[in-house]
Each structure stands twice: as C-alpha cells, then as structure tokens.
Write an enzyme that holds these catalytic residues in place. Structure first.
Site, PDB file in Angstrom:
ATOM      1  N   ALA A  44      24.195   0.033  22.999  1.00 25.19           N
ATOM      2  CA  ALA A  44      24.878   0.824  23.699  1.00 25.19           C
ATOM      3  C   ALA A  44      24.916   1.920  22.244  1.00 25.19           C
ATOM      4  O   ALA A  44      24.958   1.823  21.301  1.00 25.19           O
ATOM      5  CB  ALA A  44      26.244   0.108  23.309  1.00 25.19           C
ATOM      6  N   GLY A  49      24.178   0.328  14.488  1.00 25.59           N
ATOM      7  CA  GLY A  49      22.812  -0.275  14.800  1.00 25.59           C
ATOM      8  C   GLY A  49      21.741   0.538  15.698  1.00 25.59           C
ATOM      9  O   GLY A  49      20.572   0.948  15.693  1.00 25.59           O
ATOM     10  N   CYS A  50      22.335   0.800  16.564  1.00 26.37           N
ATOM     11  CA  CYS A  50      21.961   1.400  18.112  1.00 26.37           C
ATOM     12  C   CYS A  50      21.296   3.367  17.102  1.00 26.37           C
ATOM     13  O   CYS A  50      20.893   3.929  17.923  1.00 26.37           O
ATOM     14  CB  CYS A  50      22.336   1.863  18.782  1.00 26.37           C
ATOM     15  SG  CYS A  50      22.854   0.109  19.924  1.00 26.37           S
ATOM     16  N   THR A  51      21.734   3.518  16.833  1.00 27.82           N
ATOM     17  CA  THR A  51      22.421   4.980  15.680  1.00 27.82           C
ATOM     18  C   THR A  51      21.310   5.038  15.313  1.00 27.82           C
ATOM     19  O   THR A  51      20.548   5.432  15.014  1.00 27.82           O
ATOM     20  CB  THR A  51      23.537   5.554  15.302  1.00 27.82           C
ATOM     21  OG1 THR A  51      24.143   5.715  16.083  1.00 27.82           O
ATOM     22  CG2 THR A  51      23.710   6.704  14.932  1.00 27.82           C
ATOM     23  N   ALA A  54      17.457   4.521  16.610  1.00 27.58           N
ATOM     24  CA  ALA A  54      17.459   5.943  17.223  1.00 27.58           C
ATOM     25  C   ALA A  54      17.126   7.185  16.649  1.00 27.58           C
ATOM     26  O   ALA A  54      16.102   7.529  16.357  1.00 27.58           O
ATOM     27  CB  ALA A  54      18.578   6.722  17.925  1.00 27.58           C
TER      28      ALA A  54
END
Length: 159
Positions: A44, A49-51, A54
């Site tokens: 998401a 974590g995704c930030t 990315a």
C-alpha cells in the site's frame, strides 16, 4: 485463487500486462521489450514500509538506470493514491494501479502470508528482474522493505 497462486521462477516468461500509472497513462510490459525491468509489488502506498522501499528505489535510480534497468512499482492502490505517493516522495519511476489484483495473481504476488503471527491473505512484497527478452532472471518473494534494494543491487552487481 489467493491460496493457490503459482509462483514464478527464474527462466519463466514474465506475464505481460497493461496497467495505468499515477498519471492515468497506460504502461505495458510489452512496451519495455528490449529493456531490463525490475517490477516490485508492494502492499500500500504511503505506508511506512512501502515508503521506505519506494524511496530506496528512488535513491538507487541512478545506479540501476546506469546498469540499464527500468523500475515499475505495482500495488492495488487507486490512481489518486499513487499520484499522491509519487508527489509526496518525489518518486522518479512509474507506480502502476492493479486494483483488481489480476497482475498480482499472475506473478504470484498475492496469497497467504504471516502478519504479526497470524496467517492472512494479501499482497506478498515481491520483486522480479526481467531481461530484455521478457524472461525472469530473479523472482524474489516475501522480501523485507528495509534493505531490499541494497540486497537486490548486490545480487545484480550494481554499485
């Protein structure tokens, strides 16, 4: 289908797809034939974590692009959430919306996983390295957000 998703492996042909990016433009894997491509699936946009993941890809763009790699991030997020994520984090590679999870399933990036000790069904943080002819060179499942890009660069011998 989430419980029986087939995982891909090195040597498999990467499934083609066409998805919309954060600007609403169509991006197809077939359009990138002749390029080396790194596709990563993440749960998401704008989550911690995704930030981290990315931003690690963003910060490694120079070396990865210098080695001939294109990067695509894929999530189930709607286009407006992707657009916000790209803007907030100054991301320099396309994020694609797979809201019906068809591409996730095609790559085996959706299924059962352990989350805080419980078995749940969801997005499996996964990364695929595809060569110029569309063949998977690396298929990495259940990767960690932190340190993954550095590990991937090491595997690809990219400084």
């Amino acid at each position: 289908m989430s419980d029986t998703t087939t995982r891909l492996a090195a040597g498999d042909t990467a499934p083609d797809f066409t998805l919309s990016d954060s600007e609403g433009a169509s991006v197809s894997l077939a359009d990138l034939a002749g390029s080396k491509v790194i596709i990563y699936f993440y749960p998401a946009a704008s989550t911690p974590g995704c930030t981290t993941q990315a931003c690690d890809f963003r910060d490694s763009m120079g070396s990865l692009a210098g080695a001939g790699y294109r990067i695509l991030g894929i999530s189930k997020d709607p286009i407006d959430a992707l657009q916000k994520f790209v803007e907030e984090q100054s991301l320099t590679f396309p994020l694609l919306s797979d809201d019906d999870l068809a591409v996730h399933h095609g790559y085996g990036a959706y299924g059962e996983k352990s989350l805080y000790g419980k078995t749940v069904t969801g997005v499996l943080r996964s990364t695929f390295v595809i060569d110029e002819s569309g063949v998977i060179q690396l298929a990495l499942y259940n990767v960690k957000a932190t340190g993954h890009v550095a590990s991937l660069r090491k595997k690809l011998s990219v400084d």
